[in-house]
Design a protein around this motif. Sequence first.
Motif, PDB file in Angstrom:
ATOM      1  N   GLU A  68       5.208  -8.574   2.811  1.00  0.00           N
ATOM      2  CA  GLU A  68       4.593  -8.493   1.497  1.00  0.00           C
ATOM      3  C   GLU A  68       5.602  -7.851   0.550  1.00  0.00           C
ATOM      4  O   GLU A  68       6.097  -6.753   0.799  1.00  0.00           O
ATOM      5  CB  GLU A  68       3.322  -7.637   1.555  1.00  0.00           C
ATOM      6  CG  GLU A  68       2.185  -8.254   2.352  1.00  0.00           C
ATOM      7  CD  GLU A  68       1.461  -9.335   1.575  1.00  0.00           C
ATOM      8  OE1 GLU A  68       1.746  -9.463   0.365  1.00  0.00           O
ATOM      9  OE2 GLU A  68       0.631 -10.040   2.173  1.00  0.00           O
ATOM     10  N   SER A  70       5.070  -6.415  -2.026  1.00  0.00           N
ATOM     11  CA  SER A  70       4.558  -5.137  -2.517  1.00  0.00           C
ATOM     12  C   SER A  70       5.103  -3.964  -1.696  1.00  0.00           C
ATOM     13  O   SER A  70       5.076  -2.816  -2.147  1.00  0.00           O
ATOM     14  CB  SER A  70       3.028  -5.128  -2.486  1.00  0.00           C
ATOM     15  OG  SER A  70       2.549  -5.339  -1.165  1.00  0.00           O
ATOM     16  N   SER A  73       8.869  -1.437  -3.266  1.00  0.00           N
ATOM     17  CA  SER A  73       8.556  -0.886  -4.584  1.00  0.00           C
ATOM     18  C   SER A  73       9.798  -0.943  -5.468  1.00  0.00           C
ATOM     19  O   SER A  73      10.897  -0.581  -5.028  1.00  0.00           O
ATOM     20  CB  SER A  73       8.088   0.567  -4.461  1.00  0.00           C
ATOM     21  OG  SER A  73       6.923   0.637  -3.657  1.00  0.00           O
TER      22      SER A  73
END
Length: 689
Positions: A68, A70, A73
Amino acid sequence: MKNLNGSDADAATAPVKPRRRTQGWRALSATFVTLACLAAVDTIFPELKNWDPSSLKSQPAASYAAFEWSEASPSKRLKFHKCFDGFECAKLSLPFDYFNGTYPNHTVNIAIVKLAARVPVDNPRHGGPILLNPGGPGGSGATFALGVGKAFQTVVDPSVDPRLASGDAKYFDIIGFDPRGIGWSEPAARCMPDQPSSWSWNLREENEGLVESSDAALGRLWSMTHAFGASCKLAEDDHDGPDIKQYMSTASVARDMLEITERHEEWVATEVARLAAQKVGKRLGGDYNITYSTAEAKLQYWGFSYGTYLGSTFASMFPDRVGRLVLDGVVSPYDYRHGLGNGSLTDTEKAMNSFYTYCHYVGPDQCPLATANSTVAAIEERTQGIVQSLYHNPLPIVSPEGPDFLTWSNVKIMLFAAMYTPQPMFEYIGEILADIEAGGGQYIDELTQAARYTHVYSCAANGSVESSLLTSFIVANSAVLCSDGVEQNHITRDEFYAHWKLQDALSPTGGSYWSMLLMRCTAWKIRAMHKFEGPFGGNTSHPILFISNTADPVSPLRNGRDMRDLFADSELLVADHAGHCSVSLPDPCVLARVRTYFQTGELPAPGTLCVPPSGPFSLNSTDPESPFYDPSLGSANVVLQELLDVDGEQGKLWDMGSDLMKGIVESGLFAFEMMGGRMERAGRQIAAR
């Protein structure tokens, strides 16, 4: 081409090739061939215009561990996370606007995929990063690295294991990044409000075909293109905050590359300090407070097609920050800045003619368009007759999954696409054309099955991978190409008509397709906040290696010569074959010189021409008896390849080139493999023959 002067095809000597692994991938569908070296992928592969690589983020393929984005960062320093299968990913936060100071509190987050070097960073043989760009503009460098990074690494690294290599050997990191506004980078460039709107609009546009597909097509495409461009400008005007489409110019991406290079230098310094502390049982804390300097960091880079324009822009803007740059499939800045004009298609028909000579060489066993006694001219006439037969009468296709049809525009697109990678595509194109002539067949069926998803809208359900196409490639392509260049909004439809006819006269194969680039720019109203307008050239801190093919369909040889002359001490390496960029054919001569350049910085001898072994893809451009004879090439540094040492270094380089070409072709299928495996199945079915 050997034996093309009136001799029979079956009298031709079989090409000498090294022993290598089975390459069933060679027959993958032309409609979905590689994105790696595209000068204008949106016009060549309209099916890919809306592909959003974020749809891969939870894909189930065994070869890619779930990741992912995400998890990565955004950060002003590089912070790598293990991702996919043996790669590292990061999102680097960079300024929205380097040049004007607008929106100082906003950033772009550049998606980076890295294949780490085979030695640790504290090893003196660590060679640092080589950045890749696959072309476009609009191509996803991150996805490109996932598809071909390992193959590239085998080319630029020494062929020996690091444990056995000499002290001066270099082992490189391979880095692919999504330019701002593109792919996994944030924010993404968009014009449409939602996925269904984007998908349906692209389907309507694609169904119009080429500008010459009917007497009404030009008017319809002109109106559609201008409606799209004007609507996109309205969407920008209504946007709250900065719109990335104004900040995607090549100059901004070149500045991003400098920043990536410097931030990686910073990361290496930190990692070396961490490893040193670890070896003595200490631990660095916080931000490590390492003393380092990035002022001398230099870009190492291999760019293809549009990526050569990006590379030459970087070298012109930052000549003292040039390391080892390979610019492959060279784009002319003048042509590029004028909507990729007529000069791009100078060698297109030469590439197309190589298809006819290929069929003549291999004969009817491998090309059903040939007969035992057919001439090159007869094969050309038969090919064009098959294509023209579809103009008023598309081929109806009956399938249990629903009806379809194959049009004149579809086949013209496939022929143009096949010029990019002749070796894997020519055999398949011959089979497709023969099926059309016969009124149908297994290759048509498989092509239709592979393309079906582009005609049938679908969306994710019950947690499945989202196969809808989110981000419009055409937006990214226009935002860069049309903003980089000379403004074209003043061009009228009649003036465009004259441009199209000129392009079509220069290249009947690609002219009407290629002219769509300029049409899009006549309708694009969003201007870049900053662009580089030249001059191009300069005295760089390290000489550049340019590479051109003798029959590149969209980046002619003259581009390489012109760009070599603009940069002091640079050199041009010429590969004597058709296809876009050197990697369109396994070429040990080219790959050996690229490896030497990255390993030592040494350029090839001036005037080096790599001539493949005699075979169906040989052009023999220095032979006065060849139909591809080019007296401008001379003969001072012709390297004739025999490929007899199949188990030696030459054979290894051939295998590396084959793996690289395979990865490039398959990278064009990467998105589709994640969308239910339909493309993968179609490729296996075709290859199984």
